[in-house]
Design a protein around this motif. Structure first.
Motif, short mmCIF file in Angstrom:
data_model
loop_
_atom_site.label_atom_id
_atom_site.label_comp_id
_atom_site.label_asym_id
_atom_site.label_seq_id
_atom_site.Cartn_x
_atom_site.Cartn_y
_atom_site.Cartn_z
N GLY A 1 1.06 -1.50 0.28
CA GLY A 1 -0.31 0.18 0.16
C GLY A 1 0.69 1.26 0.28
N ASN A 2 2.45 1.45 -0.96
CA ASN A 2 3.02 2.02 -0.54
C ASN A 2 3.40 2.85 -1.98
N GLU A 3 2.85 2.53 -2.30
CA GLU A 3 2.90 3.08 -4.21
C GLU A 3 3.15 4.77 -3.87
N ASP A 4 1.96 5.27 -3.66
CA ASP A 4 2.37 6.48 -3.54
C ASP A 4 3.56 7.24 -2.93
N LYS A 5 3.91 6.51 -2.00
CA LYS A 5 5.55 7.33 -1.93
C LYS A 5 7.06 6.92 -2.56
N VAL A 6 6.41 6.22 -4.10
CA VAL A 6 7.25 6.48 -4.77
C VAL A 6 8.18 7.73 -5.78
N SER A 7 6.76 8.28 -5.56
CA SER A 7 7.46 9.88 -5.83
C SER A 7 8.79 10.53 -5.36
N ALA A 8 8.73 10.09 -4.48
CA ALA A 8 9.88 10.66 -2.97
C ALA A 8 11.32 10.09 -3.57
N LEU A 9 11.28 9.77 -4.38
CA LEU A 9 12.76 9.03 -4.84
C LEU A 9 13.56 9.93 -6.15
N SER A 10 12.44 10.46 -6.89
CA SER A 10 13.46 11.80 -7.36
C SER A 10 13.42 12.86 -7.85
N ASN A 11 12.97 13.07 -5.99
CA ASN A 11 13.43 14.10 -5.52
C ASN A 11 15.03 14.90 -5.41
N ASP A 12 15.36 13.73 -4.90
CA ASP A 12 16.35 14.29 -4.82
C ASP A 12 18.55 13.63 -5.23
N VAL A 13 18.76 13.95 -5.99
CA VAL A 13 19.87 14.07 -6.04
C VAL A 13 21.33 13.80 -5.60
N VAL A 14 21.84 12.42 -5.95
CA VAL A 14 22.51 12.27 -3.85
C VAL A 14 23.98 13.07 -5.29
N CYS A 15 24.86 12.85 -6.58
CA CYS A 15 25.54 13.64 -6.97
C CYS A 15 25.67 13.30 -8.44
N ILE A 16 26.49 13.90 -9.39
CA ILE A 16 26.53 12.97 -10.83
C ILE A 16 28.08 12.71 -11.01
N SER A 17 27.81 11.20 -11.24
CA SER A 17 28.62 10.03 -11.84
C SER A 17 29.26 11.47 -13.29
N SER A 18 30.91 10.37 -12.95
CA SER A 18 31.76 11.68 -13.59
C SER A 18 31.56 11.27 -15.63
N LYS A 19 30.22 10.19 -15.54
CA LYS A 19 30.03 10.00 -16.79
C LYS A 19 28.52 11.02 -16.82
N GLY A 20 28.01 12.06 -15.93
CA GLY A 20 26.92 12.59 -15.77
C GLY A 20 25.18 12.05 -15.61
N ARG A 21 26.04 10.32 -15.46
CA ARG A 21 24.76 9.82 -14.74
C ARG A 21 24.06 10.57 -13.04
N PRO A 22 22.66 10.86 -13.30
CA PRO A 22 22.58 11.44 -11.23
C PRO A 22 22.47 10.15 -11.20
N ILE A 23 23.11 9.71 -9.37
CA ILE A 23 22.61 9.17 -8.83
C ILE A 23 21.95 9.31 -6.84
N LYS A 24 20.90 8.45 -7.30
CA LYS A 24 19.61 8.70 -5.92
C LYS A 24 19.24 7.35 -5.98
N ALA A 25 18.56 7.39 -4.81
CA ALA A 25 18.15 6.71 -4.48
C ALA A 25 17.04 5.52 -5.41
N LYS A 26 16.88 4.22 -5.14
CA LYS A 26 15.82 3.24 -6.32
C LYS A 26 14.87 3.09 -5.17
N THR A 27 15.75 2.81 -4.28
CA THR A 27 13.63 2.84 -3.61
C THR A 27 13.42 3.17 -2.04
N LEU A 28 12.66 2.90 -1.24
CA LEU A 28 12.30 4.21 -0.08
C LEU A 28 13.29 3.60 0.71
N GLY A 29 13.94 2.09 0.44
CA GLY A 29 14.37 1.53 1.83
C GLY A 29 15.87 2.53 1.49
N GLN A 30 16.39 2.52 0.22
CA GLN A 30 17.73 3.38 -0.22
C GLN A 30 17.32 4.61 0.46
#
Length: 322
Positions: free
Chosen positions: A87-116
């Motif tokens: 019953g937590n599918e509505d919380k998935v939007s929180a995953l795309s809000n915060d980019v931790v950093c950008i990799s050397s190849k320009g890929r955004p690194i962020k959480a992919k699960t609620l646990g992360q």
């Protein structure tokens, strides 16, 4: 038979939802035993009442991701399915809000699960964090990403990565070269994460300047680590004495993350794991966060999740038989 309609704002969102050769929708149809058809910007879901309801919730969760600019993959579909069950599918939007950093190849690194996401929030809000979970949950990679983020923001001056040199079936002496050559294979996951974040040239430059240090845990004894972000990886293979030694290295303006998988302890017989003990000793202390990840947080091949579940089921059955 029940039918339900879902309207999609843009045609490209429908294409992203269905995926190549409709692979994403086929996963949902297989999971819920429903039929999903797309007519323009309208999706029709038909089948048994409860299954249609769950399939629609999964589709809406995936559309939420798409609206945030996130790609829909096999892994994200399976994760949404698991969130629907909770019953937590509505919380998935929180995953795309915060980019931790950008990799050397320009890929955004962020959480992919609620646990992360919980894990990253704990690192932000605590001085010490213990991240405990199975292989593939991103414990080490995300900790390194947070270290690089703090370093780029000039919050700390050094990144120190360490792990115990405990063998899983092989002895260090069997490996060629001097001590550094012998311990390098044990530190390889840390090197790989840093290379991905910084690029090999930047990594080498920072190592030469002393901003990055990768060393076995034995090298930490007797030191005080100020202005540093310290990561202890594979901490399940520390003894209680080694763990206490590491915990007392922390200096001013420093942060430490300890990661490990308590199901993969390679210590000799009768040795207690320092990580297992630390999760009991350090709970409820302000400034120390303990985050437990599970198979739902695995972001490797889907078979890794299945393997972890199979082992957990096997060991629980063994316990019951005893």
């Amino acid at each position: 038979m029940v039918e339900q309609l879902i309207n999609i704002e843009r045609m490209e969102h429908a294409l992203a939802l269905f995926g190549s050769f409709d692979e994403n929708i086929k996963l949902l149809e297989q999971e819920y035993g429903v039929s999903i058809l797309c007519r323009g910007t309208e999706i029709k879901v038909s089948g048994e009442g409860e299954n249609v309801y769950k399939a629609c919730r999964a589709i809406e969760g995936l559309l939420n991701l798409i609206n945030k600019g996130e790609p829909v993959t096999d892994q994200s579909v399976r994760y949404i399915i698991s969130l629907v069950e909770e019953g937590n599918e509505d919380k998935v939007s929180a995953l795309s809000n915060d980019v931790v950093c950008i990799s050397s190849k320009g890929r955004p690194i962020k959480a992919k699960t609620l646990g992360q996401k919980r894990y990253l929030d704990a690192i932000k809000n605590n001085t010490f964090v213990l991240g405990v979970g199975p292989a593939g949950t991103g414990k080490t990679y995300l900790a390194v990403a947070m270290a690089v983020r703090a370093f780029r923001a000039h919050e700390i001056n050094r990144i120190i990565l360490t792990r115990p040199a405990v063998e899983a079936g092989e002895k260090l002496g069997f490996l060629p070269g001097d001590l550094q050559n012998k311990v390098d294979p044990y530190l390889r996951p840390l090197y790989d994460a840093l290379f991905d974040m910084l690029g090999s040239e930047n990594y080498q430059r920072y190592v030469e300047k002393g901003n990055i240090e990768v060393a076995p845990l034995a090298y930490m004894r007797g030191r005080t680590l100020d202005d540093s972000f310290i990561i202890l990886d594979e901490a399940q293979n520390t003894t209680p004495e080694q763990m206490k030694m590491f915990l007392t290295r922390l200096g001013f303006n420093s942060k430490a993350v300890i990661t490990g998988d308590v199901t993969q302890i390679d210590l000799p017989d009768a040795k207690r794991s320092g990580l297992v003990e630390a999760t009991k000793v350090l709970k409820n202390i302000e400034g120390i966060g303990i985050v437990h990840l599970n198979e739902k947080d695995v972001v490797r091949h889907r078979l890794v999740q299945d393997i972890i579940k199979a082992y957990e089921k096997y060991y629980s059955n063994e316990e019951r038989h005893r």
